[in-house]
Design an enzyme around this catalytic site. Sequence first.
Site, mmCIF file in Angstrom:
data_model
loop_
_atom_site.group_PDB
_atom_site.id
_atom_site.type_symbol
_atom_site.label_atom_id
_atom_site.label_comp_id
_atom_site.label_asym_id
_atom_site.label_seq_id
_atom_site.Cartn_x
_atom_site.Cartn_y
_atom_site.Cartn_z
ATOM 1 N N CYS A 111 -15.744 -16.685 -0.890
ATOM 2 C CA CYS A 111 -15.500 -15.672 0.136
ATOM 3 C C CYS A 111 -14.717 -16.339 1.264
ATOM 4 O O CYS A 111 -15.204 -17.257 1.914
ATOM 5 C CB CYS A 111 -16.828 -15.149 0.667
ATOM 6 S SG CYS A 111 -16.624 -13.785 1.797
ATOM 7 N N GLU A 150 -17.064 -11.766 -9.065
ATOM 8 C CA GLU A 150 -18.311 -11.722 -8.296
ATOM 9 C C GLU A 150 -18.102 -12.370 -6.947
ATOM 10 O O GLU A 150 -17.295 -13.283 -6.806
ATOM 11 C CB GLU A 150 -19.376 -12.467 -9.111
ATOM 12 C CG GLU A 150 -20.704 -12.657 -8.433
ATOM 13 C CD GLU A 150 -20.902 -14.035 -7.801
ATOM 14 O OE1 GLU A 150 -22.004 -14.276 -7.295
ATOM 15 O OE2 GLU A 150 -19.970 -14.869 -7.803
ATOM 16 N N ARG A 183 -31.511 -11.688 -5.367
ATOM 17 C CA ARG A 183 -30.182 -12.250 -5.103
ATOM 18 C C ARG A 183 -29.199 -11.096 -5.119
ATOM 19 O O ARG A 183 -28.994 -10.452 -6.156
ATOM 20 C CB ARG A 183 -29.832 -13.289 -6.171
ATOM 21 C CG ARG A 183 -28.664 -14.207 -5.783
ATOM 22 C CD ARG A 183 -28.498 -15.317 -6.824
ATOM 23 N NE ARG A 183 -27.503 -16.299 -6.443
ATOM 24 C CZ ARG A 183 -27.731 -17.373 -5.688
ATOM 25 N NH1 ARG A 183 -28.932 -17.596 -5.200
ATOM 26 N NH2 ARG A 183 -26.759 -18.228 -5.418
ATOM 27 N N ARG A 239 -25.496 -9.592 -4.813
ATOM 28 C CA ARG A 239 -24.087 -9.962 -4.946
ATOM 29 C C ARG A 239 -23.270 -8.720 -5.274
ATOM 30 O O ARG A 239 -23.780 -7.757 -5.823
ATOM 31 C CB ARG A 239 -23.895 -10.990 -6.078
ATOM 32 C CG ARG A 239 -24.491 -12.369 -5.800
ATOM 33 C CD ARG A 239 -23.739 -13.099 -4.698
ATOM 34 N NE ARG A 239 -24.205 -14.463 -4.442
ATOM 35 C CZ ARG A 239 -25.100 -14.774 -3.523
ATOM 36 N NH1 ARG A 239 -25.681 -13.819 -2.800
ATOM 37 N NH2 ARG A 239 -25.444 -16.030 -3.315
#
Length: 410
Positions: free
Chosen positions: A82, A125, A172, A174
């Site tokens: 990112c 992802e 988690r 995502r």
Amino acid sequence: MENKKIKVAELFAGVGGFRLGLEKSNYEIVWSNQWEPSTKLQHASKVYEARFGKENHSNQDIATVPTKDIPDHDLLVGGFPCQDYSVATTLHNSKGLKGKKGVLWWTIHRILEEKKKKPKYLFLENVDRLLKSPASQRGRDFAVMLQSLNDLGYAVEWRVINAAEYGMPQRRRRVFFIGYHKSTSTCKSINKISKEKWLVEDGTMASAFPVGQTISLQEIELSGDLVEITNEFNKEGKLSPFHNTGIMINGKVYTGKTIPSYDGPRKVLGDILQNGEVTNEFFIDKDDLPKWDYLKGSKKEVRKTKDGYEYNYAEGSMIFPDALDNASRTIITGEGGKSASRFKHVVNSDRGLRRLTPVELERLNMFPDNHTELEGITDTKRAFFMGNALVVGVIEKIGEELYQRIKNND
């Protein structure tokens, strides 16, 4: 096409989470790349090679790999970092727009742009923060990404998935994207169908991870080139226009909020523990307990900056030790090592409080036991890998649905 394998190129491969999930279906990794820029020893790449072999694996900075060296493939996958995807300048040559050097999104873009035979599908992802960044122009980075894929001829479906909400052992969250090239039957089907029906019933994501709520979709028109989007997108908005579910096709975005629907079996932290097999170094020394208690506890205190400026600091308490009857909290890269920490997991066992072992961390990401065990690789490094990895079960389910769609349509 009954048993024809779908050829995959895997970028930012880490220790192979995408590969483990996809190889459960009829996918074949024809090329992979893993390069850690900030380290001399390429530990993740070594683990990858030890598990899957050196053939067709590249341990070279992806920005320096010529596109012609990457074999043609049907599906491009990767969990890309990112970063700031803004576009700084328009170039007056045939290359058009280019993002900043070192930003790895533009490496994916370059491969898609330069491949004569473009991959028909993408499966990517990222952290869900991508949908909201940067703080000054919420959603701008994602808009740049979507428009750049639109320019390259792809429709893109996305969904924020928290693995634990579908019975997996770790909370988690995502964002996962699937790109469909305009030449595919799937892309043509999306054009014809109601976008809401695609997102809540018929789409790849909805088939893999069902949702129980219909959504009122908002439409966003992506207008302007990448420089204009960089400069103008959502300048006045306090919130990102992108919700946890959406699709972009022909420059139009349809997005809304969905709620997971799942009533199957659930794995919790207690299910993955290696009780009885854990060596002493994972147990917390009694003398260190006050430090752990302090870091995990709630605080209201006055702190000082380096310049001597005083400020009030407050934070709530963490559950300590971690609850065994729930999915675990998200694993972070700093999970390993003995030092006390607010964010490391601690469990209560018959021999007292202890940290999680590398095998337990692997299990929380649904990797095979000892996948990251290799001579010369410390437990701290193994924990770091899992903090960076994805939950293999999520990849497996999306991969399976995508495979069925490709097999039946294309």
